[in-house]
Motif scaffolding. Structure first.
Motif, PDB file in Angstrom:
ATOM      1  N   GLU A  21      12.073   3.603   6.883  1.00 17.15           N
ATOM      2  CA  GLU A  21      11.773   4.671   5.915  1.00 17.15           C
ATOM      3  C   GLU A  21      12.600   4.508   4.647  1.00 17.15           C
ATOM      4  OE1 GLU A  21       9.831   7.641   6.430  1.00 17.15           O
ATOM      5  OE2 GLU A  21       9.005   6.641   8.202  1.00 17.15           O
ATOM      6  N   THR A  22      13.825   4.041   4.812  1.00 15.55           N
ATOM      7  CA  THR A  22      14.760   3.861   3.700  1.00 15.55           C
ATOM      8  C   THR A  22      15.339   2.454   3.747  1.00 15.55           C
ATOM      9  OG1 THR A  22      16.905   4.561   2.774  1.00 15.55           O
ATOM     10  CG2 THR A  22      16.586   4.883   5.142  1.00 15.55           C
ATOM     11  N   CYS A  23      15.717   1.943   2.579  1.00  9.10           N
ATOM     12  CA  CYS A  23      16.399   0.643   2.549  1.00  9.10           C
ATOM     13  C   CYS A  23      17.851   0.742   3.033  1.00  9.10           C
ATOM     14  CB  CYS A  23      16.370   0.080   1.126  1.00  9.10           C
ATOM     15  SG  CYS A  23      14.709  -0.350   0.557  1.00  9.10           S
ATOM     16  N   PHE A  24      18.358   1.973   3.128  1.00  6.33           N
ATOM     17  CA  PHE A  24      19.765   2.173   3.522  1.00  6.33           C
ATOM     18  C   PHE A  24      19.841   2.538   5.004  1.00  6.33           C
ATOM     19  CE2 PHE A  24      19.542   3.003  -1.021  1.00  6.33           C
ATOM     20  CZ  PHE A  24      20.554   2.195  -1.506  1.00  6.33           C
ATOM     21  N   PHE A  25      19.527   1.575   5.861  1.00  5.08           N
ATOM     22  CA  PHE A  25      19.526   1.834   7.299  1.00  5.08           C
ATOM     23  C   PHE A  25      20.708   1.165   8.001  1.00  5.08           C
ATOM     24  CE2 PHE A  25      16.811  -1.800   6.338  1.00  5.08           C
ATOM     25  CZ  PHE A  25      17.329  -2.772   7.173  1.00  5.08           C
ATOM     26  N   ASP A  26      21.553   0.464   7.263  1.00  3.95           N
ATOM     27  CA  ASP A  26      22.636  -0.312   7.881  1.00  3.95           C
ATOM     28  C   ASP A  26      23.972   0.278   7.450  1.00  3.95           C
ATOM     29  OD1 ASP A  26      24.075  -2.220   9.191  1.00  3.95           O
ATOM     30  OD2 ASP A  26      23.469  -3.880   7.898  1.00  3.95           O
ATOM     31  N   GLN A  27      24.633   0.923   8.409  1.00  6.14           N
ATOM     32  CA  GLN A  27      25.873   1.623   8.093  1.00  6.14           C
ATOM     33  C   GLN A  27      27.075   0.695   8.204  1.00  6.14           C
ATOM     34  OE1 GLN A  27      28.286   5.711   9.320  1.00  6.14           O
ATOM     35  NE2 GLN A  27      26.261   5.376  10.155  1.00  6.14           N
ATOM     36  N   LEU A  28      27.897   0.672   7.153  1.00 10.12           N
ATOM     37  CA  LEU A  28      29.115  -0.128   7.152  1.00 10.12           C
ATOM     38  C   LEU A  28      30.244   0.566   7.896  1.00 10.12           C
ATOM     39  CD1 LEU A  28      29.286  -1.437   3.467  1.00 10.12           C
ATOM     40  CD2 LEU A  28      28.661  -2.734   5.508  1.00 10.12           C
ATOM     41  N   ASP A  40      22.411   5.955 -18.472  1.00  8.29           N
ATOM     42  CA  ASP A  40      22.250   4.558 -18.059  1.00  8.29           C
ATOM     43  C   ASP A  40      21.829   4.416 -16.601  1.00  8.29           C
ATOM     44  OD1 ASP A  40      24.609   5.149 -16.753  1.00  8.29           O
ATOM     45  OD2 ASP A  40      25.814   3.641 -17.786  1.00  8.29           O
ATOM     46  N   THR A  41      21.407   5.500 -15.990  1.00 12.34           N
ATOM     47  CA  THR A  41      20.873   5.467 -14.624  1.00 12.34           C
ATOM     48  C   THR A  41      19.785   6.525 -14.517  1.00 12.34           C
ATOM     49  OG1 THR A  41      23.097   4.934 -13.790  1.00 12.34           O
ATOM     50  CG2 THR A  41      21.462   5.590 -12.161  1.00 12.34           C
ATOM     51  N   LEU A  42      18.748   6.216 -13.733  1.00 12.49           N
ATOM     52  CA  LEU A  42      17.674   7.176 -13.491  1.00 12.49           C
ATOM     53  C   LEU A  42      17.646   7.578 -12.025  1.00 12.49           C
ATOM     54  CD1 LEU A  42      14.806   5.447 -15.506  1.00 12.49           C
ATOM     55  CD2 LEU A  42      16.187   7.409 -16.215  1.00 12.49           C
ATOM     56  N   LEU A  43      17.199   8.797 -11.793  1.00 14.45           N
ATOM     57  CA  LEU A  43      16.937   9.286 -10.437  1.00 14.45           C
ATOM     58  C   LEU A  43      15.477   9.699 -10.381  1.00 14.45           C
ATOM     59  CD1 LEU A  43      17.739  10.314  -7.592  1.00 14.45           C
ATOM     60  CD2 LEU A  43      18.406  12.476  -8.679  1.00 14.45           C
ATOM     61  N   LEU A  44      14.733   9.057  -9.474  1.00 15.88           N
ATOM     62  CA  LEU A  44      13.333   9.406  -9.266  1.00 15.88           C
ATOM     63  C   LEU A  44      13.229  10.194  -7.976  1.00 15.88           C
ATOM     64  CD1 LEU A  44      13.210   6.952 -11.193  1.00 15.88           C
ATOM     65  CD2 LEU A  44      11.178   6.184  -9.966  1.00 15.88           C
ATOM     66  N   GLN A  45      12.671  11.373  -8.060  1.00 15.31           N
ATOM     67  CA  GLN A  45      12.365  12.119  -6.841  1.00 15.31           C
ATOM     68  C   GLN A  45      10.867  11.985  -6.617  1.00 15.31           C
ATOM     69  OE1 GLN A  45      14.227  15.897  -7.895  1.00 15.31           O
ATOM     70  NE2 GLN A  45      16.029  15.340  -6.695  1.00 15.31           N
ATOM     71  N   GLY A  46      10.488  11.524  -5.442  1.00 12.13           N
ATOM     72  CA  GLY A  46       9.083  11.237  -5.217  1.00 12.13           C
ATOM     73  C   GLY A  46       8.677  11.360  -3.765  1.00 12.13           C
ATOM     74  N   LYS A  47       7.397  11.162  -3.560  1.00 15.78           N
ATOM     75  CA  LYS A  47       6.833  11.248  -2.217  1.00 15.78           C
ATOM     76  C   LYS A  47       6.210   9.900  -1.862  1.00 15.78           C
ATOM     77  CE  LYS A  47       5.936  16.187  -2.724  1.00 15.78           C
ATOM     78  NZ  LYS A  47       4.969  17.299  -2.648  1.00 15.78           N
ATOM     79  N   PRO A  48       6.865   9.143  -0.986  1.00 21.58           N
ATOM     80  CA  PRO A  48       6.308   7.857  -0.583  1.00 21.58           C
ATOM     81  C   PRO A  48       5.143   8.068   0.383  1.00 21.58           C
ATOM     82  CG  PRO A  48       8.342   8.273   0.607  1.00 21.58           C
ATOM     83  CD  PRO A  48       8.166   9.417  -0.348  1.00 21.58           C
ATOM     84  N   THR A  49       4.128   7.206   0.264  1.00 22.56           N
ATOM     85  CA  THR A  49       2.971   7.343   1.166  1.00 22.56           C
ATOM     86  C   THR A  49       3.155   6.530   2.440  1.00 22.56           C
ATOM     87  OG1 THR A  49       1.803   5.507   0.106  1.00 22.56           O
ATOM     88  CG2 THR A  49       1.431   7.704  -0.799  1.00 22.56           C
ATOM     89  N   GLY A  63       0.804  -1.222   0.000  1.00 14.23           N
ATOM     90  CA  GLY A  63       0.000   0.000   0.000  1.00 14.23           C
ATOM     91  C   GLY A  63       0.835   1.269   0.000  1.00 14.23           C
ATOM     92  N   ASN A  64       2.149   1.103   0.182  1.00 14.57           N
ATOM     93  CA  ASN A  64       3.029   2.271   0.220  1.00 14.57           C
ATOM     94  C   ASN A  64       3.563   2.582  -1.171  1.00 14.57           C
ATOM     95  OD1 ASN A  64       2.659   2.354   3.015  1.00 14.57           O
ATOM     96  ND2 ASN A  64       4.392   0.967   3.356  1.00 14.57           N
ATOM     97  N   ILE A  65       2.816   3.394  -1.899  1.00 13.53           N
ATOM     98  CA  ILE A  65       3.229   3.784  -3.237  1.00 13.53           C
ATOM     99  C   ILE A  65       4.199   4.955  -3.169  1.00 13.53           C
ATOM    100  CG2 ILE A  65       1.028   2.995  -4.217  1.00 13.53           C
ATOM    101  CD1 ILE A  65       0.297   5.995  -4.516  1.00 13.53           C
TER     102      ILE A  65
END
Lengths: 108, 108
Positions: free
Chosen positions: A98-105, A80-89, A65-67
């Motif tokens: 909130e983000t897939c990048f929550f694990d810091q190396l 050869d790469t896209l950047l989408l700027q958007g508003k997640p619901t 449901g989170n578009i």
């Protein structure tokens, strides 16, 4: 809407798409699009991807449901790469973050 | 520094790395790392990539002088994408733009 014929899809017919929160600037996820996913994204204003594991078009949020409502789409200098700027619901990550990048190396 | 053995490099031994400006939040570029590029990035504090066209390790800025000083490195939930937050010492894009994403597909 700009022509997308000049985009360079890879040997699998895919192009990586970075998703950034248009309000906060936070980088949320990276996913892949085929040409049809990009067309649907541009025409619907909601993010569509191609699922490499399920081998199918994927309307982001179709199960959670989170578009992601699209604000702008950018191509990079190599096309050869896209950047989408958007508003997640809602949270973008399947883990509930909130983000897939929550694990810091680099945190220790 | 965290173990990187659990990262999922693709069939070419590469992992995509998004670069974001640590100060402004601007998404600057996407490049690819092999394991050695990631090790050099983590140990030197400057961004290293693997050039798919030149098939060689690439110290970002080695020709332009515009290096990227690393602030933090994140892995995503699937462990198949990296996010580098860093401070570029000059324009990141070979075109002279601050970011490689200067061409909007949704501007008309």
């Amino acid at each position: 809407m700009r022509q997308i014929e000049s985009l360079k899809f890879n040997e699998q017919g895919l192009i990586p798409a970075i998703v950034q929160d248009a309000n906060t600037g936070e980088v949320l996820m990276l996913a892949y699009m085929n040409e049809e996913a990009l067309r649907r994204t541009l025409s619907s204003g909601e993010a569509w991807f191609y699922s490499r594991s399920r081998k199918t078009l994927w309307h982001k949020g179709e199960t959670s449901g989170n578009i992601i409502k699209i604000v702008s789409v950018w191509q990079d200098c190599d096309q050869d790469t896209l950047l989408l700027q958007g508003k997640p619901t809602g949270p973008v990550c399947h883990t509930g973050h909130e983000t897939c990048f929550f694990d810091q190396l680099t945190d220790r």
